[in-house]
Design a protein around this motif. Sequence first.
Motif, PDB file in Angstrom:
ATOM      1  N   CYS A  18       0.822  -1.215   0.000  1.00  0.00           N
ATOM      2  CA  CYS A  18       0.000   0.000   0.000  1.00  0.00           C
ATOM      3  C   CYS A  18       0.853   1.260   0.000  1.00  0.00           C
ATOM      4  O   CYS A  18       0.399   2.329  -0.409  1.00  0.00           O
ATOM      5  CB  CYS A  18      -0.960   0.009   1.185  1.00  0.00           C
ATOM      6  N   GLY A  19       2.091   1.159   0.490  1.00  0.00           N
ATOM      7  CA  GLY A  19       3.000   2.298   0.437  1.00  0.00           C
ATOM      8  C   GLY A  19       2.824   3.280   1.580  1.00  0.00           C
ATOM      9  O   GLY A  19       3.453   4.338   1.574  1.00  0.00           O
ATOM     10  N   LEU A  20       1.972   2.977   2.575  1.00  0.00           N
ATOM     11  CA  LEU A  20       1.770   3.932   3.672  1.00  0.00           C
ATOM     12  C   LEU A  20       3.025   4.042   4.542  1.00  0.00           C
ATOM     13  O   LEU A  20       3.325   5.102   5.074  1.00  0.00           O
ATOM     14  CB  LEU A  20       0.562   3.516   4.519  1.00  0.00           C
ATOM     15  N   VAL A  23       5.607   6.532   3.109  1.00  0.00           N
ATOM     16  CA  VAL A  23       5.294   7.935   3.396  1.00  0.00           C
ATOM     17  C   VAL A  23       5.548   8.256   4.866  1.00  0.00           C
ATOM     18  O   VAL A  23       5.967   9.369   5.207  1.00  0.00           O
ATOM     19  CB  VAL A  23       3.816   8.219   3.043  1.00  0.00           C
ATOM     20  N   ALA A  24       5.286   7.287   5.739  1.00  0.00           N
ATOM     21  CA  ALA A  24       5.397   7.539   7.182  1.00  0.00           C
ATOM     22  C   ALA A  24       6.839   7.622   7.642  1.00  0.00           C
ATOM     23  O   ALA A  24       7.124   8.205   8.682  1.00  0.00           O
ATOM     24  CB  ALA A  24       4.667   6.441   7.956  1.00  0.00           C
ATOM     25  N   VAL A  61       1.787   2.521  11.333  1.00  0.00           N
ATOM     26  CA  VAL A  61       0.748   2.813  10.341  1.00  0.00           C
ATOM     27  C   VAL A  61       0.449   1.616   9.422  1.00  0.00           C
ATOM     28  O   VAL A  61      -0.491   1.680   8.643  1.00  0.00           O
ATOM     29  CB  VAL A  61       1.103   4.020   9.443  1.00  0.00           C
ATOM     30  N   CYS A  62       1.219   0.556   9.523  1.00  0.00           N
ATOM     31  CA  CYS A  62       1.022  -0.570   8.599  1.00  0.00           C
ATOM     32  C   CYS A  62      -0.320  -1.261   8.863  1.00  0.00           C
ATOM     33  O   CYS A  62      -0.538  -1.794   9.942  1.00  0.00           O
ATOM     34  CB  CYS A  62       2.151  -1.579   8.757  1.00  0.00           C
TER      35      CYS A  62
ATOM     36  N   PRO B  29      -5.473  -3.176   0.066  1.00  0.00           N
ATOM     37  CA  PRO B  29      -4.231  -2.539   0.522  1.00  0.00           C
ATOM     38  C   PRO B  29      -4.505  -1.133   1.069  1.00  0.00           C
ATOM     39  O   PRO B  29      -5.253  -0.373   0.476  1.00  0.00           O
ATOM     40  CB  PRO B  29      -3.386  -2.458  -0.761  1.00  0.00           C
ATOM     41  N   GLY B  30      -3.916  -0.828   2.226  1.00  0.00           N
ATOM     42  CA  GLY B  30      -4.042   0.502   2.802  1.00  0.00           C
ATOM     43  C   GLY B  30      -5.315   0.753   3.568  1.00  0.00           C
ATOM     44  O   GLY B  30      -5.552   1.871   4.020  1.00  0.00           O
ATOM     45  N   VAL B  35      -5.401  -1.222  10.660  1.00  0.00           N
ATOM     46  CA  VAL B  35      -4.760  -0.468  11.742  1.00  0.00           C
ATOM     47  C   VAL B  35      -5.630  -0.524  12.995  1.00  0.00           C
ATOM     48  O   VAL B  35      -5.131  -0.711  14.108  1.00  0.00           O
ATOM     49  CB  VAL B  35      -4.515   0.994  11.322  1.00  0.00           C
ATOM     50  N   LYS B  38      -5.405  -3.809  14.697  1.00  0.00           N
ATOM     51  CA  LYS B  38      -4.134  -3.910  15.420  1.00  0.00           C
ATOM     52  C   LYS B  38      -4.221  -3.169  16.746  1.00  0.00           C
ATOM     53  O   LYS B  38      -3.790  -3.680  17.782  1.00  0.00           O
ATOM     54  CB  LYS B  38      -3.038  -3.319  14.534  1.00  0.00           C
ATOM     55  N   VAL B 187      -6.483   7.375  11.776  1.00  0.00           N
ATOM     56  CA  VAL B 187      -5.300   6.509  11.836  1.00  0.00           C
ATOM     57  C   VAL B 187      -4.410   6.705  10.601  1.00  0.00           C
ATOM     58  O   VAL B 187      -3.793   5.776  10.123  1.00  0.00           O
ATOM     59  CB  VAL B 187      -5.682   5.019  11.971  1.00  0.00           C
ATOM     60  N   PRO B 190       1.394   8.268  12.008  1.00  0.00           N
ATOM     61  CA  PRO B 190       1.811   7.607  13.253  1.00  0.00           C
ATOM     62  C   PRO B 190       1.269   8.315  14.493  1.00  0.00           C
ATOM     63  O   PRO B 190       0.823   7.658  15.440  1.00  0.00           O
ATOM     64  CB  PRO B 190       3.335   7.674  13.197  1.00  0.00           C
ATOM     65  N   VAL B 193      -2.405   7.545  14.925  1.00  0.00           N
ATOM     66  CA  VAL B 193      -2.601   6.162  15.373  1.00  0.00           C
ATOM     67  C   VAL B 193      -2.390   6.072  16.881  1.00  0.00           C
ATOM     68  O   VAL B 193      -3.157   5.430  17.599  1.00  0.00           O
ATOM     69  CB  VAL B 193      -1.639   5.202  14.632  1.00  0.00           C
ATOM     70  N   PRO B 230      -3.809   4.291  -1.781  1.00  0.00           N
ATOM     71  CA  PRO B 230      -3.886   4.479  -0.324  1.00  0.00           C
ATOM     72  C   PRO B 230      -3.276   5.809   0.135  1.00  0.00           C
ATOM     73  O   PRO B 230      -3.820   6.465   1.024  1.00  0.00           O
ATOM     74  CB  PRO B 230      -3.090   3.291   0.217  1.00  0.00           C
ATOM     75  N   VAL B 231      -2.169   6.197  -0.462  1.00  0.00           N
ATOM     76  CA  VAL B 231      -1.523   7.450  -0.046  1.00  0.00           C
ATOM     77  C   VAL B 231      -2.379   8.648  -0.458  1.00  0.00           C
ATOM     78  O   VAL B 231      -2.575   9.584   0.321  1.00  0.00           O
ATOM     79  CB  VAL B 231      -0.103   7.535  -0.652  1.00  0.00           C
TER      80      VAL B 231
END
Lengths: 78, 268
Positions: A18-20, A23-24, A61-62, B29-30, B35, B38, B187, B190, B193, B230-231
């Motif tokens: 996803c590529g997050l 970026v993080a 963030v994953c 994905p994403g 999150v 988790k 979320v 970081p 989250v 996702p970004v």
Amino acid sequence: MAKVRGAVVVDIEACKGCGLCVVACPHQVLAQNKQVNSRGYHYSFMEHAENCIGCSNCAVVCPDTCITVYRVKSEKTV
Amino acid sequence: MDVKDIIKEENLVYSKPSLLSDKITHYCPGCSHGVVHKLLAEVIEELGIQEKTIGVSPVGCAVFAYNYIEIDWQEAAHGRAPAVATGIARVDPDKVVFTYQGDGDLASIGTAEIMHAANRGENIVVVFINNAIYGMTGGQMAPTTLLGQVTATTPCGRDLERNGYPLKITELIGQLPGAAYVSRQSVHTPAAVRKCRKALRKSFENAMAKKGTSFVEVVSTCSSGWRLSPVEANKWMEENMFPFYPIGDIKDGQKAEAGDFMQQNLKN
């Protein structure tokens, strides 16, 4: 001077590309691999491993929790 | 120092919570669901309440949440999770009960259930994933869809005249005397989250202390439904969702005391 060094391990098969995490990352350590895993995703990997400080931002963030983070303090003068 | 020297058990700083199963999630994905799953696993593990936590997941992408978090789960009909959770929490008050609902589920078909559960001050935690769209069924308009937002059923954007206003359900819940803690989180970074994790932890502590209903909205992305990467979806959310759904605590306390509330009513 104590220097903090880190390293991440990406579970290649669990990564969905996803590529997050890319970026993080505050030090541009991670990148998406040109190769794909068995499900066809461009999984993340440490492109600039030497820059990693083990801050865990990528793992936090994953969405697929596929990143494990390690950190060590080395007593090296730079 | 070589990377191999760093990757050792004693240097571990972050790993998968043990309550999260090894199964690969079915989410896109994403997706923010991963999150939040988790975070829930981390909070439940941290509080040591794995044995007495029961999750209720109704219809939505997260209907398969029982595959991913190793606690007891109960499925509920679409939108009816707060009603089922009420039953569980009343039959067995020692259990910590939470529901995990999306915006199509909670803000549309289940509006009555969540309103009355929160108004009764049931000791449950409600996790509300708001991505402004029906993600599971292919990206149709939800009550929370923003004005002008393009979805599968509003191809020209949500129109005020035809579709009405987006629903800020979290603000409505914040008005109810039975709600102890009402918060809106996200979320996407970081820092966000970590804040969301604190909000979830507080909610579970409230449920254990029988303070009333705790409600945490998580403003989320649906990159597949929004047709973005996702970004890009995170960026779109920051630019468009946050001005309408501002992040922060709406209510923090405990449910109203019966005595005070009766006096207030009589004075009126």
